[in-house]
Write an enzyme that holds these catalytic residues in place. Structure first.
Site, PDB file in Angstrom:
ATOM      1  N   ASP A 106       0.819  -1.210   0.000  1.00  0.00           N
ATOM      2  CA  ASP A 106       0.000   0.000   0.000  1.00  0.00           C
ATOM      3  C   ASP A 106       0.854   1.262   0.000  1.00  0.00           C
ATOM      4  O   ASP A 106       0.473   2.278  -0.582  1.00  0.00           O
ATOM      5  CB  ASP A 106      -0.931   0.002   1.212  1.00  0.00           C
ATOM      6  CG  ASP A 106      -2.027  -1.061   1.096  1.00  0.00           C
ATOM      7  OD1 ASP A 106      -2.254  -1.560  -0.022  1.00  0.00           O
ATOM      8  OD2 ASP A 106      -2.647  -1.383   2.124  1.00  0.00           O
ATOM      9  N   GLY A 107       2.020   1.202   0.632  1.00  0.00           N
ATOM     10  CA  GLY A 107       2.912   2.356   0.631  1.00  0.00           C
ATOM     11  C   GLY A 107       3.387   2.704  -0.771  1.00  0.00           C
ATOM     12  O   GLY A 107       3.496   3.883  -1.133  1.00  0.00           O
ATOM     13  N   ARG A 161       2.673   6.082  -3.044  1.00  0.00           N
ATOM     14  CA  ARG A 161       3.703   6.826  -3.786  1.00  0.00           C
ATOM     15  C   ARG A 161       3.256   7.038  -5.224  1.00  0.00           C
ATOM     16  O   ARG A 161       3.430   8.127  -5.796  1.00  0.00           O
ATOM     17  CB  ARG A 161       5.031   6.073  -3.749  1.00  0.00           C
ATOM     18  CG  ARG A 161       6.135   6.813  -4.513  1.00  0.00           C
ATOM     19  CD  ARG A 161       7.495   6.162  -4.363  1.00  0.00           C
ATOM     20  NE  ARG A 161       8.474   6.938  -5.112  1.00  0.00           N
ATOM     21  CZ  ARG A 161       9.184   6.480  -6.143  1.00  0.00           C
ATOM     22  NH1 ARG A 161       9.052   5.220  -6.531  1.00  0.00           N
ATOM     23  NH2 ARG A 161      10.046   7.245  -6.775  1.00  0.00           N
ATOM     24  N   ASN A 213      -4.799   9.079   1.491  1.00  0.00           N
ATOM     25  CA  ASN A 213      -5.186   8.396   2.721  1.00  0.00           C
ATOM     26  C   ASN A 213      -5.624   9.345   3.829  1.00  0.00           C
ATOM     27  O   ASN A 213      -6.776   9.359   4.222  1.00  0.00           O
ATOM     28  CB  ASN A 213      -4.031   7.526   3.230  1.00  0.00           C
ATOM     29  CG  ASN A 213      -4.254   6.051   2.976  1.00  0.00           C
ATOM     30  OD1 ASN A 213      -5.109   5.670   2.191  1.00  0.00           O
ATOM     31  ND2 ASN A 213      -3.485   5.214   3.647  1.00  0.00           N
ATOM     32  N   ASP A 237      -2.950  12.536  21.880  1.00  0.00           N
ATOM     33  CA  ASP A 237      -1.809  12.340  20.984  1.00  0.00           C
ATOM     34  C   ASP A 237      -2.030  12.989  19.622  1.00  0.00           C
ATOM     35  O   ASP A 237      -1.109  13.040  18.814  1.00  0.00           O
ATOM     36  CB  ASP A 237      -1.534  10.849  20.798  1.00  0.00           C
ATOM     37  CG  ASP A 237      -0.802  10.241  21.988  1.00  0.00           C
ATOM     38  OD1 ASP A 237      -0.467  10.998  22.921  1.00  0.00           O
ATOM     39  OD2 ASP A 237      -0.571   9.021  21.983  1.00  0.00           O
ATOM     40  N   THR A 254      -9.083   2.664   6.554  1.00  0.00           N
ATOM     41  CA  THR A 254      -8.542   1.362   6.945  1.00  0.00           C
ATOM     42  C   THR A 254      -7.064   1.452   7.323  1.00  0.00           C
ATOM     43  O   THR A 254      -6.403   0.423   7.478  1.00  0.00           O
ATOM     44  CB  THR A 254      -8.717   0.341   5.802  1.00  0.00           C
ATOM     45  OG1 THR A 254      -8.136   0.879   4.607  1.00  0.00           O
ATOM     46  CG2 THR A 254     -10.188   0.058   5.558  1.00  0.00           C
ATOM     47  N   GLY A 255      -6.545   2.669   7.465  1.00  0.00           N
ATOM     48  CA  GLY A 255      -5.147   2.868   7.836  1.00  0.00           C
ATOM     49  C   GLY A 255      -5.004   3.367   9.265  1.00  0.00           C
ATOM     50  O   GLY A 255      -5.504   2.739  10.217  1.00  0.00           O
ATOM     51  N   TYR A 256      -4.348   4.501   9.413  1.00  0.00           N
ATOM     52  CA  TYR A 256      -4.101   5.083  10.729  1.00  0.00           C
ATOM     53  C   TYR A 256      -5.423   5.337  11.462  1.00  0.00           C
ATOM     54  O   TYR A 256      -5.542   5.116  12.679  1.00  0.00           O
ATOM     55  CB  TYR A 256      -3.316   6.386  10.554  1.00  0.00           C
ATOM     56  CG  TYR A 256      -2.640   6.926  11.796  1.00  0.00           C
ATOM     57  CD1 TYR A 256      -2.836   6.362  13.048  1.00  0.00           C
ATOM     58  CD2 TYR A 256      -1.777   8.018  11.697  1.00  0.00           C
ATOM     59  CE1 TYR A 256      -2.206   6.872  14.176  1.00  0.00           C
ATOM     60  CE2 TYR A 256      -1.140   8.537  12.816  1.00  0.00           C
ATOM     61  CZ  TYR A 256      -1.356   7.970  14.044  1.00  0.00           C
ATOM     62  OH  TYR A 256      -0.732   8.480  15.151  1.00  0.00           O
ATOM     63  N   SER A 286      -6.634   2.272  13.156  1.00  0.00           N
ATOM     64  CA  SER A 286      -5.809   1.948  14.322  1.00  0.00           C
ATOM     65  C   SER A 286      -6.154   2.829  15.513  1.00  0.00           C
ATOM     66  O   SER A 286      -6.012   2.418  16.665  1.00  0.00           O
ATOM     67  CB  SER A 286      -4.326   2.112  13.969  1.00  0.00           C
ATOM     68  OG  SER A 286      -3.941   1.238  12.938  1.00  0.00           O
TER      69      SER A 286
END
Length: 286
Positions: free
Chosen positions: A60-61, A65, A140, A170, A181-183, A186
């Protein structure tokens, strides 16, 4: 027709597959170009201008890009998974024959998923009161977080001029449906269908039990303003890339980007199959 390859240069399998693809494509009369290795000291700025299709080979990274390289051009991106998760990608060598997948893409037989993007404006101020404004785009998310050696951050969050709350914690993630579905996930946010074009706002480890994730409309603007009552130096990242500022970040605004990113897949069911596989551990061997 020009094909632009964006591999993960740290993966020998991805690079080797790119070479195989290049040979296969050139034999059929296609022009092939490669994005340079971003770690190369002589690498220039990648440019996919004039390309008809961008193929990402990695996780995914790598696809993110590729999205940064494409920018606002709306060139279709085909993601081939050679990473650990590959949630955003269309297929992996273990699932399908890669040449057949690329052939489907070239024949126009794949579904085009339009993915909303983010347009971020970051304002910072230096010690001499010099103002700095930085624009960044993402597929994202935008994440405002406490710096590695700092205490919790305190900030006000507003949506289209309506104050929501002052939070300590934070930080906060503002994501697209793609980034849900990423950060954002989480941090406790929901999984959102890619057809949704608003934003997902998720506090990160808030110092309260009342803060909740919420969704915005596509036309909304999310604003995060650092509190003067608790001075701190937050960090801002867009799609995992930290934004470099000369001064201290004081305000971030996020809205839907003017252009979408076009991802190729095998239909809406691809998203839910990936959700089932990645987040619920359900295998589909048939």
């Amino acid at each position: 027709m020009k094909i632009y390859l964006v591999p993960n240069y740290r993966s020998d399998e991805a690079v080797q597959s790119g070479l195989t693809l290049e040979l296969w494509l050139t034999r059929q009369g296609y022009e092939v170009d490669w994005a340079q290795d971003p770690c190369s000291l002589i690498a220039g700025a990648p440019d996919a201008s004039g390309s008809d299709l961008v193929i990402s080979l990695g996780g995914d990274g790598t696809l993110l890009r590729a999205a940064r390289i494409v920018g606002a051009r709306e060139i279709p991106i085909l993601g081939l998974s050679y990473g650990h998760v590959g949630f955003l990608t269309a297929a992996s060598p273990q699932e399908r024959d890669i040449l057949a997948v690329v052939s489907d893409a070239l024949a126009g037989e794949m579904h085009v998923s339009r993915r909303a993007t983010l347009a971020c404006t970051i304002r910072a101020v230096a010690e001499d009161d010099t103002k700095e404004v930085i624009e960044a785009a993402g597929l994202n998310d935008m994440a405002l977080t406490r710096a590695p050696l700092s205490d919790m951050v305190e900030f006000d969050i507003s949506v289209s001029g309506h104050h929501i709350d002052r939070l300590r914690g934070d930080g906060v993630v503002v994501s697209t449906a793609t980034g849900s579905t990423g950060y954002a996930l989480s941090a406790g946010g929901p999984i959102v269908s890619p057809d949704y074009t608003g934003m997902v706002c998720v506090p990160i480890a808030p110092h309260t039990i009342q803060a909740r994730a919420f969704l915005t409309s596509p036309s909304d603007v999310v604003e995060v303003t650092m509190s003067g009552d608790r001075p701190c130096a937050p960090a801002v990242s867009v799609d995992g890339q930290f934004v470099s500022c000369r001064g201290t970040i004081e305000h971030v605004s996020v809205r839907r980007g003017a252009a979408d990113i076009l991802l190729l897949d095998y239909g809406p069911e691809s998203f839910y199959n990936s959700v089932s596989r990645v987040f619920y551990g359900v295998r589909r061997d048939d």
